[in-house]
Design a protein around this motif. Structure first.
Motif, short mmCIF file in Angstrom:
data_model
loop_
_atom_site.label_atom_id
_atom_site.label_comp_id
_atom_site.label_asym_id
_atom_site.label_seq_id
_atom_site.Cartn_x
_atom_site.Cartn_y
_atom_site.Cartn_z
N GLN A 6 10.74 5.77 -9.24
CA GLN A 6 9.89 6.94 -9.38
C GLN A 6 8.62 6.79 -8.54
O GLN A 6 8.24 5.67 -8.19
CB GLN A 6 9.48 7.10 -10.83
N SER A 7 7.96 7.92 -8.32
CA SER A 7 6.68 7.91 -7.65
C SER A 7 5.73 6.97 -8.40
O SER A 7 5.65 7.04 -9.63
CB SER A 7 6.16 9.34 -7.68
N GLY A 8 5.08 6.08 -7.66
CA GLY A 8 4.12 5.18 -8.28
C GLY A 8 4.75 3.88 -8.81
O GLY A 8 4.05 3.03 -9.36
N PHE B 279 -4.00 -4.64 -7.71
CA PHE B 279 -5.20 -4.06 -7.10
C PHE B 279 -6.28 -3.98 -8.16
O PHE B 279 -6.05 -3.36 -9.21
CB PHE B 279 -4.91 -2.66 -6.54
N HIS C 295 13.61 8.34 -1.62
CA HIS C 295 13.67 9.18 -2.81
C HIS C 295 14.99 9.93 -2.85
O HIS C 295 15.30 10.58 -3.83
CB HIS C 295 12.59 10.29 -2.72
N HIS D 194 0.05 -6.10 3.03
CA HIS D 194 -0.58 -6.51 1.77
C HIS D 194 -0.29 -7.99 1.57
O HIS D 194 0.83 -8.44 1.81
CB HIS D 194 0.01 -5.78 0.57
N GLY E 193 5.90 1.44 -7.07
CA GLY E 193 5.53 0.29 -6.26
C GLY E 193 6.35 0.09 -4.99
O GLY E 193 6.22 -0.94 -4.31
N LYS E 194 7.13 1.11 -4.61
CA LYS E 194 8.02 0.96 -3.44
C LYS E 194 7.23 0.72 -2.15
O LYS E 194 7.55 -0.18 -1.37
CB LYS E 194 8.88 2.22 -3.26
N THR E 195 6.19 1.55 -1.95
CA THR E 195 5.42 1.42 -0.71
C THR E 195 4.66 0.10 -0.67
O THR E 195 4.62 -0.57 0.37
CB THR E 195 4.43 2.60 -0.58
N VAL E 196 4.11 -0.28 -1.81
CA VAL E 196 3.38 -1.56 -1.86
C VAL E 196 4.35 -2.71 -1.55
O VAL E 196 4.02 -3.63 -0.79
CB VAL E 196 2.72 -1.75 -3.25
N1 LIG Z 1 -4.44 0.08 -1.67
C1 LIG Z 1 -4.31 0.34 -2.96
N2 LIG Z 1 -5.34 0.16 -3.82
C2 LIG Z 1 -5.21 0.40 -5.14
N3 LIG Z 1 -4.08 0.83 -5.72
C3 LIG Z 1 -3.02 1.03 -4.93
C4 LIG Z 1 -3.07 0.80 -3.52
N4 LIG Z 1 -1.87 1.08 -2.99
C5 LIG Z 1 -1.09 1.48 -4.02
N5 LIG Z 1 -1.77 1.44 -5.18
C6 LIG Z 1 -1.25 1.80 -6.52
O1 LIG Z 1 -0.02 1.11 -6.69
C7 LIG Z 1 0.90 1.92 -7.43
C8 LIG Z 1 2.22 1.98 -6.68
O2 LIG Z 1 2.01 2.73 -5.50
P1 LIG Z 1 3.13 2.95 -4.39
O3 LIG Z 1 2.49 3.73 -3.30
O4 LIG Z 1 3.74 1.66 -4.04
O5 LIG Z 1 4.18 3.84 -5.17
P2 LIG Z 1 5.54 4.45 -4.61
O6 LIG Z 1 6.62 3.98 -5.51
O7 LIG Z 1 5.69 4.17 -3.17
O8 LIG Z 1 5.28 6.00 -4.84
P3 LIG Z 1 5.74 7.26 -3.96
O9 LIG Z 1 7.22 7.38 -4.20
O10 LIG Z 1 4.99 8.39 -4.56
O11 LIG Z 1 5.39 7.01 -2.53
C9 LIG Z 1 0.24 3.27 -7.64
O12 LIG Z 1 -0.29 3.30 -8.93
C10 LIG Z 1 -0.87 3.27 -6.60
O13 LIG Z 1 -1.96 4.04 -7.06
#
Ligand SMILES: Nc1ncnc2c1ncn2[C@@H]1O[C@H](COP(=O)(O)OP(=O)(O)OP(=O)(O)O)[C@@H](O)[C@H]1O
Length: 255
Positions: free
Chosen positions: A35-37, A11, A196, A51, A39-42
């Motif tokens: 961990q949080s952040g 991004f 989690h 995406h 990249g799991k959701t992405v």
């Molecule tokens: N649309 C976006 N634009 C910019 N950065 C993004 C976007 N979506 C996610 N990110 C960044 O990508 C990184 C990974 O985010 P993601 O949501 O995948 O984490 P996660 O592992 O799912 O966290 P959590 O467990 O807290 O949900 C984070 O730093 C987040 O800020």
């Protein structure tokens, strides 16, 4: 099988997924942890096609998602069931209307056929007599069951779940985990779950992909997690004293 090869997503020049490769198999509950952040959701959103990765391939039974035309993409989307975090039910629709929604959207089935299918999936998730209730009128665990029923109403080949246990007590969470695993096996679905919840991971993680800073730091099964010496996953999973103890007991018993 879903084959992910060298997946890269950034991004605004900041890399979030840095070349992830893995596979997800039919009839298995696979889990993405980290961990949080991390990249799991992405990652899950890339699988869903929400995406577009800068690099890499995601092949659904041989179909490369990133190169499909509009029609084939729509077809693939219909083959994917999704359980969103918190359930994401429509508050103003009844349970029956919520579950019927994808059928109305994507099929030409008659009302009677749709109702038959809705009742079938409601029965499958062990819910009865809730057709006319609104989401606010049922418990959190029941809402999750409705969300699962809606996700499987179109007979998906692929089921993606984002934190399906969030907000549930441990007993209800285990019931929901087991339900997802049963459905995965019964209908031979490829299920990928973001979680989690270490209890879930140990309970139903037939394949676990551990992400750390956008890289796949480890993958294996819930059994292998007890034995692994991989420092990153050990530190992540065994940050709790309880799990440290459980691991010690397991390793002693299996010596
Ligand atoms: N649309 C976006 N634009 C910019 N950065 C993004 C976007 N979506 C996610 N990110 C960044 O990508 C990184 C990974 O985010 P993601 O949501 O995948 O984490 P996660 O592992 O799912 O966290 P959590 O467990 O807290 O949900 C984070 O730093 C987040 O800020």
């Amino acid at each position: 099988m879903i084959e992910v090869t060298d997946l890269y997503k950034e991004f605004n020049g900041t890399p979030v997924l840095k070349g992830i490769s893995t596979t997800f198999e039919k009839g298995k509950t696979s889990m993405i942890i980290g961990q949080s952040g991390s990249g799991k959701t992405v990652f899950l959103k890339c699988l869903l096609g929400l995406h577009i990765p800068e690099q890499g391939e995601i092949c659904f039974d041989g179909r490369n998602q990133t190169q499909l035309g509009i029609k084939a993409r729509r077809q693939l989307r219909q083959e994917i069931g999704m359980v969103f975090q918190g359930g994401a039910l429509y508050d103003s629709l009844t349970v029956e209307e919520n579950i019927m929604f994808p059928l109305k959207m994507f099929t030409n089935n008659t009302s009677a056929e749709m109702l038959k299918r809705v009742n079938f999936v409601l029965e499958r998730v062990n819910l009865s007599n809730v057709n006319n209730r609104f989401p606010a009128e049922i418990s959190g665990g029941m809402q999750k069951r409705v969300a699962i029923a809606r996700a499987i109403v179109m007979k998906p080949k692929y089921l993606f779940c984002d934190e399906p246990n969030s907000g549930l007590d441990p007993n209800t969470a285990t019931v929901i985990d087991n339900l997802i695993q049963e459905i995965t096996k019964e209908y031979q679905i490829i299920t990928v779950i973001n979680s989690h919840d270490m209890n879930s991971v140990m309970e139903i993680g037939e394949k676990i992909v551990f992400l750390k800073d956008g890289v796949k730091a480890w993958e294996g099964t819930n059994k292998e997690i007890f034995k692994t010496e991989n420092e990153a996953i050990v530190n992540f999973v065994y940050s709790s004293n309880l799990f440290k103890k459980v691991r010690e007991v397991y390793l002693n018993e299996t010596k």
